[in-house]
Motif scaffolding. Structure first.
Motif, PDB file in Angstrom:
ATOM      1  N   GLY A  20       4.987  27.511  15.761  1.00 49.31           N
ATOM      2  CA  GLY A  20       4.422  27.078  17.139  1.00 49.31           C
ATOM      3  C   GLY A  20       5.263  27.396  18.452  1.00 49.31           C
ATOM      4  O   GLY A  20       4.843  27.823  19.359  1.00 49.31           O
ATOM      5  N   LEU A 121      -0.484  13.475   9.134  1.00 47.39           N
ATOM      6  CA  LEU A 121       0.066  14.369  10.138  1.00 47.39           C
ATOM      7  C   LEU A 121      -0.934  15.726   9.960  1.00 47.39           C
ATOM      8  O   LEU A 121      -1.428  16.192  11.349  1.00 47.39           O
ATOM      9  CB  LEU A 121       1.356  14.825   9.408  1.00 47.39           C
ATOM     10  CG  LEU A 121       2.152  16.123  10.182  1.00 47.39           C
ATOM     11  CD1 LEU A 121       2.177  15.862  11.698  1.00 47.39           C
ATOM     12  CD2 LEU A 121       3.390  16.420   9.511  1.00 47.39           C
ATOM     13  N   PRO A 193      -1.920  30.687   6.996  1.00 52.89           N
ATOM     14  CA  PRO A 193      -0.907  31.257   6.761  1.00 52.89           C
ATOM     15  C   PRO A 193      -0.512  31.269   5.283  1.00 52.89           C
ATOM     16  O   PRO A 193      -0.913  30.243   4.673  1.00 52.89           O
ATOM     17  CB  PRO A 193       0.318  30.796   7.598  1.00 52.89           C
ATOM     18  CG  PRO A 193      -0.337  29.927   8.561  1.00 52.89           C
ATOM     19  CD  PRO A 193      -1.500  29.329   8.134  1.00 52.89           C
ATOM     20  N   PHE A 200       9.666  25.037   7.607  1.00 56.36           N
ATOM     21  CA  PHE A 200       8.811  24.314   6.761  1.00 56.36           C
ATOM     22  C   PHE A 200       9.466  24.097   5.469  1.00 56.36           C
ATOM     23  O   PHE A 200       9.596  22.884   4.678  1.00 56.36           O
ATOM     24  CB  PHE A 200       7.530  25.128   6.401  1.00 56.36           C
ATOM     25  CG  PHE A 200       6.370  24.901   5.541  1.00 56.36           C
ATOM     26  CD1 PHE A 200       5.629  24.130   6.177  1.00 56.36           C
ATOM     27  CD2 PHE A 200       6.736  24.981   4.240  1.00 56.36           C
ATOM     28  CE1 PHE A 200       4.683  23.433   5.301  1.00 56.36           C
ATOM     29  CE2 PHE A 200       5.470  24.313   3.571  1.00 56.36           C
ATOM     30  CZ  PHE A 200       4.570  23.726   3.930  1.00 56.36           C
ATOM     31  N   SER A 203      12.096  21.396   5.285  1.00 59.17           N
ATOM     32  CA  SER A 203      11.808  20.240   5.820  1.00 59.17           C
ATOM     33  C   SER A 203      11.139  19.360   4.492  1.00 59.17           C
ATOM     34  O   SER A 203      11.368  18.524   4.441  1.00 59.17           O
ATOM     35  CB  SER A 203      10.868  20.106   6.915  1.00 59.17           C
ATOM     36  OG  SER A 203       9.639  20.364   6.596  1.00 59.17           O
TER      37      SER A 203
HETATM   38  P1  NDP Z   1       8.328  24.272  10.937  1.00 63.27           P
HETATM   39  O1  NDP Z   1       8.699  23.354   9.941  1.00 63.27           O
HETATM   40  O2  NDP Z   1       8.980  25.376  11.328  1.00 63.27           O
HETATM   41  O3  NDP Z   1       7.590  23.499  12.192  1.00 63.27           O
HETATM   42  C1  NDP Z   1       6.684  22.525  11.911  1.00 63.27           C
HETATM   43  C2  NDP Z   1       6.699  21.858  13.614  1.00 63.27           C
HETATM   44  O4  NDP Z   1       5.799  20.745  13.484  1.00 63.27           O
HETATM   45  C3  NDP Z   1       7.827  21.762  14.194  1.00 63.27           C
HETATM   46  O5  NDP Z   1       7.846  21.953  15.702  1.00 63.27           O
HETATM   47  C4  NDP Z   1       7.980  20.030  14.107  1.00 63.27           C
HETATM   48  O6  NDP Z   1       8.476  19.311  15.114  1.00 63.27           O
HETATM   49  C5  NDP Z   1       6.447  19.497  14.235  1.00 63.27           C
HETATM   50  N1  NDP Z   1       5.918  18.272  13.650  1.00 63.27           N
HETATM   51  C6  NDP Z   1       6.320  18.108  12.367  1.00 63.27           C
HETATM   52  N2  NDP Z   1       5.840  16.928  12.283  1.00 63.27           N
HETATM   53  C7  NDP Z   1       5.430  16.393  13.524  1.00 63.27           C
HETATM   54  C8  NDP Z   1       5.141  14.927  13.929  1.00 63.27           C
HETATM   55  N3  NDP Z   1       4.851  14.050  13.268  1.00 63.27           N
HETATM   56  N4  NDP Z   1       4.949  14.936  15.346  1.00 63.27           N
HETATM   57  C9  NDP Z   1       5.115  15.988  16.012  1.00 63.27           C
HETATM   58  N5  NDP Z   1       5.529  17.355  15.726  1.00 63.27           N
HETATM   59  C10 NDP Z   1       5.894  17.312  14.508  1.00 63.27           C
HETATM   60  O7  NDP Z   1       7.086  24.699  10.145  1.00 63.27           O
HETATM   61  P2  NDP Z   1       6.029  26.080  10.394  1.00 63.27           P
HETATM   62  O8  NDP Z   1       6.070  26.438  11.648  1.00 63.27           O
HETATM   63  O9  NDP Z   1       5.961  26.799   9.211  1.00 63.27           O
HETATM   64  O10 NDP Z   1       4.553  24.942  10.390  1.00 63.27           O
HETATM   65  C11 NDP Z   1       3.786  25.190  11.420  1.00 63.27           C
HETATM   66  C12 NDP Z   1       2.503  25.134  10.597  1.00 63.27           C
HETATM   67  O11 NDP Z   1       2.220  26.138   9.621  1.00 63.27           O
HETATM   68  C13 NDP Z   1       2.022  23.639   9.671  1.00 63.27           C
HETATM   69  O12 NDP Z   1       0.809  23.199   9.961  1.00 63.27           O
HETATM   70  C14 NDP Z   1       2.177  24.276   8.431  1.00 63.27           C
HETATM   71  O13 NDP Z   1       1.492  23.306   7.358  1.00 63.27           O
HETATM   72  C15 NDP Z   1       1.604  25.452   8.648  1.00 63.27           C
HETATM   73  N6  NDP Z   1       2.005  26.422   7.516  1.00 63.27           N
HETATM   74  C16 NDP Z   1       3.223  27.106   7.236  1.00 63.27           C
HETATM   75  C17 NDP Z   1       3.558  27.723   6.142  1.00 63.27           C
HETATM   76  C18 NDP Z   1       5.007  28.412   6.158  1.00 63.27           C
HETATM   77  O14 NDP Z   1       5.040  29.096   5.076  1.00 63.27           O
HETATM   78  N7  NDP Z   1       5.756  28.386   6.997  1.00 63.27           N
HETATM   79  C19 NDP Z   1       2.326  28.235   5.125  1.00 63.27           C
HETATM   80  C20 NDP Z   1       1.288  27.549   5.607  1.00 63.27           C
HETATM   81  C21 NDP Z   1       1.005  26.875   6.521  1.00 63.27           C
HETATM   82  P3  NDP Z   1       9.756  18.201  15.202  1.00 63.27           P
HETATM   83  O15 NDP Z   1      10.427  18.495  13.900  1.00 63.27           O
HETATM   84  O16 NDP Z   1      10.484  18.552  16.146  1.00 63.27           O
HETATM   85  O17 NDP Z   1       9.052  16.964  15.073  1.00 63.27           O
END
Ligand code: NDP
Length: 277
Positions: A20, A121, A193, A200, A203
């Motif tokens: 993001g 979520l 992705p 990710f 967490s």
């Molecule tokens: P990150 O953990 O790096 O980022 C996740 C983001 O989501 C953070 O900005 C976090 O913000 C936000 N977030 C999580 N829960 C909440 C909530 N309840 N309310 C508001 N914001 C929330 O993960 P990624 O960037 O990798 O993930 C982005 C997307 O990509 C997700 O949908 C994930 O499922 C998807 N994805 C990722 C993969 C990977 O290998 N990285 C593979 C496939 C899909 P904060 O902590 O500040 O709340």
């Protein structure tokens, strides 16, 4: 900044980190006004600094701390964006995570409380944001890009069943939403992705940043898992999201998925067991 998103306003959920944050940066560098959001004030400060370091004026971005699973958080995102920028052209439903079971139960024994959190979520918040933003995107003939996962594809995930289930539901919702919303000129598409080095893994496993990076390096070097030979970076996914959010690039694409996974989904299962050259 000028570029293909000049004059556009984008809300990017989950933009306090990872994919993001990279998407918010790319959109802003290409002219968009962006609303950056997440729950963590510290992470949001990191995104703010990254935008400022890239030369983006603070008149072109808005930081909204919000939990996307709450109605008040969703409402704040939309109302504060409209208050500052006057319109909304693009929604990227990117916030998501695989949430660990509260009592460390494994596989199919994971609790319904975990199931509910994961669905809330990764799916419910997208449905709610889509319903709430619809009238605003209808005014601008806007775009929605959802961020799903290769976990949504047709493979069993025995150790962790609910996250893939949620992302598969999200893919199906994208198709229904796309057909409904295109009647108002709004396009909906998805990026799926594969492994991308972000927060990710940290967490969902509770591992440290260093341990997670080791995981991404190791799995990335294993061509039977990722044929291109490296774990993805957030920018790889941001570029695919930008393509789908840019009507000039992708106007005729409605309700589709772009898989951005370095080849992972082509070699899952049987093929991964074969000797590699
Ligand atoms: P990150 O953990 O790096 O980022 C996740 C983001 O989501 C953070 O900005 C976090 O913000 C936000 N977030 C999580 N829960 C909440 C909530 N309840 N309310 C508001 N914001 C929330 O993960 P990624 O960037 O990798 O993930 C982005 C997307 O990509 C997700 O949908 C994930 O499922 C998807 N994805 C990722 C993969 C990977 O290998 N990285 C593979 C496939 C899909 P904060 O902590 O500040 O709340």
């Amino acid at each position: 900044m000028t570029g293909r998103f000049s004059g556009k306003v984008a809300i990017i959920t989950g933009s306090s980190f990872g994919i993001g944050r990279a998407t918010a940066l790319l959109f802003a560098k290409e002219g968009a006004k962006v609303t950056v959001t997440g729950r963590s004030e510290e992470r949001l400060q990191g995104s703010k600094q990254a935008l400022l370091d890239a030369g983006i004026s603070d008149s072109n971005f808005l930081i909204v701390p919000a939990d996307i699973t709450t109605s008040s958080g969703q409402d704040a995102l939309i109302s504060k964006t409209l208050e500052k920028f006057g319109q909304i052209n693009i929604l990227v439903n990117n916030a998501g995570a695989s949430i660990a079971d509260s009592q460390n139960r494994a596989g199919l024994d994971q609790g319904i409380d975990t199931y509910e959190k994961v669905l809330k979520l990764n799916v419910q918040s997208v449905i709610e944001m889509t319903q709430k933003i619809r009238p605003h995107l209808a005014k601008t003939r806007g775009e929605i890009v959802n961020v799903s996962s290769v976990a949504a594809l047709k493979f069993a995930h025995v150790r962790n069943p609910y996250y893939p289930l949620a992302k598969a539901a999200l893919d199906q919702y994208t198709r229904s939403a796309a057909i409904d919303l295109i009647s108002q000129g709004i396009r909906v598409n998805t990026v799926n992705p594969g492994v991308v080095a972000t927060g990710f893994h940290e967490s969902c496993t509770g591992l440290s940043t260093e341990e997670s990076q080791k995981f991404y390096d190791k799995v990335g070097a294993n061509k039977s898992a990722i044929p291109c030979g490296f774990s993805g970076r957030p920018e790889h996914i941001a570029k695919a999201i930008a393509f789908l959010a840019d009507r000039d690039s992708s106007e005729y694409i409605i309700g589709q998925n772009i898989i951005a996974d370095g080849g992972t989904s082509l070699v899952l299962g049987f093929h991964a067991q074969l000797p590699q050259k």
